[in-house]
Design an enzyme around this catalytic site. Structure first.
Site, PDB file in Angstrom:
ATOM      1  N   CYS A  72       0.808  -1.221   0.000  1.00 36.13           N
ATOM      2  CA  CYS A  72       0.000   0.000   0.000  1.00 36.13           C
ATOM      3  C   CYS A  72       0.842   1.272   0.000  1.00 36.13           C
ATOM      4  O   CYS A  72       0.305   2.370  -0.182  1.00 36.13           O
ATOM      5  CB  CYS A  72      -0.939  -0.007   1.199  1.00 36.13           C
ATOM      6  SG  CYS A  72      -2.007  -1.462   1.263  1.00 36.13           S
ATOM      7  N   HIS A  80      -3.304   6.804   2.456  1.00 31.81           N
ATOM      8  CA  HIS A  80      -3.732   5.516   1.909  1.00 31.81           C
ATOM      9  C   HIS A  80      -5.124   5.204   2.435  1.00 31.81           C
ATOM     10  O   HIS A  80      -5.412   5.372   3.621  1.00 31.81           O
ATOM     11  CB  HIS A  80      -2.750   4.427   2.320  1.00 31.81           C
ATOM     12  CG  HIS A  80      -3.271   3.042   2.148  1.00 31.81           C
ATOM     13  ND1 HIS A  80      -3.837   2.602   0.966  1.00 31.81           N
ATOM     14  CD2 HIS A  80      -3.343   1.985   3.018  1.00 31.81           C
ATOM     15  CE1 HIS A  80      -4.218   1.343   1.110  1.00 31.81           C
ATOM     16  NE2 HIS A  80      -3.941   0.955   2.337  1.00 31.81           N
ATOM     17  N   ASN A 117     -10.324  -0.530  -0.244  1.00 35.30           N
ATOM     18  CA  ASN A 117      -8.872  -0.473  -0.132  1.00 35.30           C
ATOM     19  C   ASN A 117      -8.268  -1.052  -1.406  1.00 35.30           C
ATOM     20  O   ASN A 117      -8.354  -2.250  -1.650  1.00 35.30           O
ATOM     21  CB  ASN A 117      -8.427  -1.275   1.094  1.00 35.30           C
ATOM     22  CG  ASN A 117      -6.922  -1.278   1.296  1.00 35.30           C
ATOM     23  OD1 ASN A 117      -6.151  -0.980   0.385  1.00 35.30           O
ATOM     24  ND2 ASN A 117      -6.487  -1.626   2.491  1.00 35.30           N
TER      25      ASN A 117
END
EC number: 2.3.1.180
Length: 343
Positions: free
Chosen positions: A122, A268, A299
């Protein structure tokens, strides 16, 4: 003794354009609930996620990247033939070699651009952005395409109550090029490998290949499960809330920017509670626009920051020239944060 000629790059680098691609299929929480014992209310309260996008058979990692990159190039006003390097961050391209970046570079019509993949979970977009900035300033490429792309639906265990609702698919891309003034600040990045077990793939590819059922996880029908991403949710949450706010502050300090100077915060998109906690810890003023793209995108790992950036600019919630703090963090555990001027 011969001396190596010094390189001649740009004084600074900046993001010149951004583009995003979200798959056509929108998946609400109700679909996720078909295989786990949970509720829409619980998913929303724990993660903030209402829907996510899942890619279809034709929406491959390469195809989504090409779509997002085309938009970024158009936004920057740069022809693909001028791209000197293509950097792709992904954990969901399943062919070990060649790098998917080479296919993307070819399909876009670059002129033999350098192309390679990176794997930093990520935080991958931040890593790619840092590499691109270095290439532009060093002079090895005038324009660099940085892509974050994931098909995490391929790595989701739909029977895992802790992660089934988290992940989505998509691609985000930016064009990085020369600037006469600082527009990408110093990167604060690092890793904490002692916490590698907190986010990981359930089964390594070599164990999956051997196929010993006695050592592999099985689904509710007794079939061997495809490797998936798993995480220790509470450990990751605590690390992100307490440690990543410190990293974000270090990035602000490195750029000489105070919270009052910020216009936009693009973390993020891991969990809305993590985002809200970081906003509180950093004491961001009310005027700072905070990306919460996770609500409808989920996500998307390496794609989350450029996708959130693209949406903020498209909706007018952020404007070209705004000062934005971006921070990515995830499996490794790794992280990267910097301050940028939005394109």
């Amino acid at each position: 003794m011969s001396k190596i000629k010094p390189s001649k790059g740009a004084p600074y680098a900046r993001i010149l354009g951004v583009g995003g691609y979200r798959p056509t299929r929108v998946v609400p929480n109700e679909v996720i609930l078909e295989k786990i014992d949970s509720s829409d209310e619980w998913i929303r309260s724990r993660s903030g996620i209402e829907t996510r996008h899942w890619a279809g058979p034709e929406e491959t990692v390469a195809a989504m990247s090409v779509e997002a990159s085309g938009k970024a190039l158009a936004d920057a006003g740069i022809d693909a033939s001028r791209i000197g390097a293509v950097v792709v961050s992904t954990v969901s391209h399943f062919s070990q070699t060649p790098a998917i970046a080479t296919e993307i570079a070819d399909r876009l019509g670059t002129d033999k651009a350098a192309a390679f993949d990176i794997s930093a979970g990520c935080a991958g977009f931040g890593y790619g952005l840092t590499l691109a900035k270095g290439m532009v300033v060093e002079g090895s490429a005038e324009y660099v395409l940085v892509i974050g792309v994931e098909r995490l639906s391929d790595l989701t265990d739909l029977e895992d109550r802790a992660t089934a609702f988290l992940f989505g698919d998509g691609a985000g891309a930016v064009v990085v090029g020369p600037s006469q003034e600082p527009a990408i600040g110093p990167t604060v990045w690092g890793s904490e490998g002692d916490k590698a077990e907190t986010i990981k793939q359930t089964v390594s590819w070599d164990r999956f290949r051997i196929g010993d059922v006695s050592e592999l996880p099985l689904d509710s029908e007794g079939n061997v499960k495809f490797p998936a991403i798993t995480q220790e949710g509470q450990a990751v949450f605590r690390w992100a809330v307490f440690e990543m706010a410190k990293v974000a502050q270090q990035a602000l300090d490195a750029a000489g920017i105070s919270p009052d100077d910020l216009d936009v915060f693009i973390p993020h998109q891991a969990n809305v509670r993590i985002i809200d906690s970081m906003v509180k810890t950093l004491k961001l003023p009310e005027h700072v626009t905070v990306a919460r793209d996770i609500r409808t995108t989920g996500n998307t790992s390496a794609a989350s920051i450029p996708l959130a950036m693209e949406r903020l600019l498209a909706t007018g919630d952020a404007r070209s020239g705004d000062t934005a703090l971006v921070i990515g963090f995830g499996a490794g555990l790794v992280y990267a944060a910097t301050v940028v001027t939005l394109p």
